[in-house]
Design a protein around this motif. Structure first.
Motif, short mmCIF file in Angstrom:
data_model
loop_
_atom_site.label_atom_id
_atom_site.label_comp_id
_atom_site.label_asym_id
_atom_site.label_seq_id
_atom_site.Cartn_x
_atom_site.Cartn_y
_atom_site.Cartn_z
N UNK A 216 0.84 -1.21 0.00
CA UNK A 216 0.00 0.00 0.00
C UNK A 216 0.87 1.25 0.00
N UNK A 217 1.90 1.26 0.84
CA UNK A 217 2.81 2.39 0.90
C UNK A 217 3.60 2.53 -0.40
N UNK A 218 3.93 1.39 -1.00
CA UNK A 218 4.64 1.42 -2.28
C UNK A 218 3.77 2.03 -3.37
N UNK A 219 2.47 1.73 -3.35
CA UNK A 219 1.54 2.34 -4.30
C UNK A 219 1.53 3.86 -4.12
N UNK A 220 1.53 4.31 -2.87
CA UNK A 220 1.57 5.75 -2.61
C UNK A 220 2.83 6.38 -3.19
N UNK A 221 3.96 5.69 -3.05
CA UNK A 221 5.22 6.20 -3.60
C UNK A 221 5.18 6.23 -5.12
N UNK A 222 4.57 5.22 -5.73
CA UNK A 222 4.44 5.18 -7.19
C UNK A 222 3.56 6.33 -7.67
N UNK A 223 2.44 6.54 -6.99
CA UNK A 223 1.56 7.64 -7.38
C UNK A 223 2.30 8.98 -7.33
N UNK A 228 0.39 11.25 -9.87
CA UNK A 228 -1.01 10.86 -9.77
C UNK A 228 -1.48 11.21 -8.36
N UNK A 229 -2.56 11.94 -8.26
CA UNK A 229 -3.04 12.35 -6.94
C UNK A 229 -3.70 11.16 -6.23
N UNK A 230 -3.23 10.88 -5.03
CA UNK A 230 -3.79 9.81 -4.19
C UNK A 230 -4.46 10.46 -2.99
N UNK A 231 -5.72 10.13 -2.78
CA UNK A 231 -6.50 10.73 -1.71
C UNK A 231 -6.95 9.64 -0.74
N UNK A 232 -6.66 9.84 0.54
CA UNK A 232 -7.14 8.94 1.58
C UNK A 232 -8.43 9.49 2.16
N UNK A 275 -4.83 2.80 -13.00
CA UNK A 275 -4.58 1.65 -12.12
C UNK A 275 -3.63 0.66 -12.78
N UNK A 276 -3.83 0.40 -14.08
CA UNK A 276 -2.94 -0.51 -14.80
C UNK A 276 -1.54 0.07 -14.93
N UNK A 277 -1.45 1.39 -15.07
CA UNK A 277 -0.15 2.05 -15.11
C UNK A 277 0.60 1.83 -13.80
N UNK A 278 -0.10 1.95 -12.68
CA UNK A 278 0.51 1.71 -11.36
C UNK A 278 0.95 0.25 -11.25
N UNK A 279 0.12 -0.65 -11.76
CA UNK A 279 0.47 -2.07 -11.73
C UNK A 279 1.76 -2.34 -12.51
#
Length: 296
Positions: A216-223, A228-232, A275-279
């Motif tokens: 999950x934290x890695x996804x935040x770093x990728x965003x 890419x804006x990530x909103x919690x 999402x696929x780009x993040x993947x």
């Protein structure tokens, strides 16, 4: 699947032993009460050799999980990381899943044991949920209340909840379950974190009621790296139904897209989604590929 054979070795309290002959303490609290902690790591066969992804973070979380429930943790994490690599070598594994497990000692009282043992096993394991887009359902089983247990720790007994939710989903013809929190918001899947995509933004539930996954934290770093804006924020069931795309993240599952939730199919083409780009970026990251293309 078969996780070991007569030649498979595990790491146990400082030495390597055959998994097929290792005994178990039937008076241990881990067996009776689920009083133990564990981790899951992945090793990847990269062009630079075998690499365990974020090993330091995983073993630090194992230590914190033990401390959260008063299990004594007397091991040096740097040494454990070395032993994890040795475990892969003695079992001739290059790409593998690694499972460290800390179990408390013999004690039938409902008090913390003063003894603990550590075991590490490794086996070849593809993505936990496969590689196809998932069909998921909202479960009637809730994520544990943070006031009832340490939901930020990877504690053995808590995963009974996950088994019940996941098994129920499979019995209904789905691939995975989404669990609500005590307030009725969507928290996460049985053992993965949840992200949704809507109008060019990525959303994920806040940490209060979800597991603080390393992926999950890695996804935040990728965003952040892809701007890419990530909103919690808390996510309702309707938020999930009305998303453009969605995916789950976890060490075992890696990053896997969702096709539909409760038979509501996402209309956006997965391959052209953020999402696929993040993947794709995640896969290149764990394989340590320096030259790659990310299409947004």
């Amino acid at each position: 699947m078969k996780y070991y054979d007569n030649d498979t070795l595990i790491y146990l309290n400082g030495s390597f032993e055959k998994a097929s002959v290792t005994g178990i303490d039937f008076y241990g609290q881990a067996l009776h009460y689920g009083y133990g902690a564990f981790e899951g790591l992945r090793a990847y066969n990269t062009h630079l050799g075998t690499r365990i992804f974020k090993a330091e973070e995983h073993f630090e979380r194992l230590k914190l999980s033990c401390e959260a429930i008063d299990i004594p943790y007397r091991w040096d994490n740097n040494e454990l990381i070395e032993q994890a690599y040795e475990l892969l070598a003695v079992n001739n594994l290059r790409s593998a899943y690694i499972r460290p497990l800390v179990v408390s000692g013999a004690n039938m009282h409902l008090t913390a044991s003063k003894e603990a043992s550590i075991m590490m096993a490794a086996w070849e394991w593809g993505p936990y949920l496969g590689q196809n887009l998932l069909r998921v359902c909202v479960s009637s089983i809730e994520r544990p209340n943070p006031k009832s247990c340490r939901v930020d720790a990877k504690i053995c007994g808590q995963y009974i909840n996950s088994i019940l939710a996941s098994s129920d989903a499979l019995n209904k013809g789905f691939d995975e379950a989404l669990l609500l929190d005590q307030n009725g918001y969507v928290a996460q899947a049985s053992s993965e974190n949840l992200f949704i995509e809507k109008d060019g933004l990525i959303y994920t539930p806040p940490l209060a009621n979800v597991f603080p996954g390393i992926t999950r934290q890695t996804v935040a770093e990728i965003c952040k790296s892809l701007h890419i804006e990530l909103i919690e924020r808390p996510l309702t069931i309707q938020d999930i139904y009305q998303a453009d795309a969605a995916f789950l993240s976890g060490t075992a599952a890696e990053i896997i897209g969702i096709k539909e939730v409760d038979h509501i199919v996402y209309q956006e083409d997965w391959e052209h989604s953020l999402s696929a780009t993040i993947q794709r970026k995640y896969k290149n990251l764990v394989l340590e590929n320096e030259n790659y293309e990310v299409i947004i």
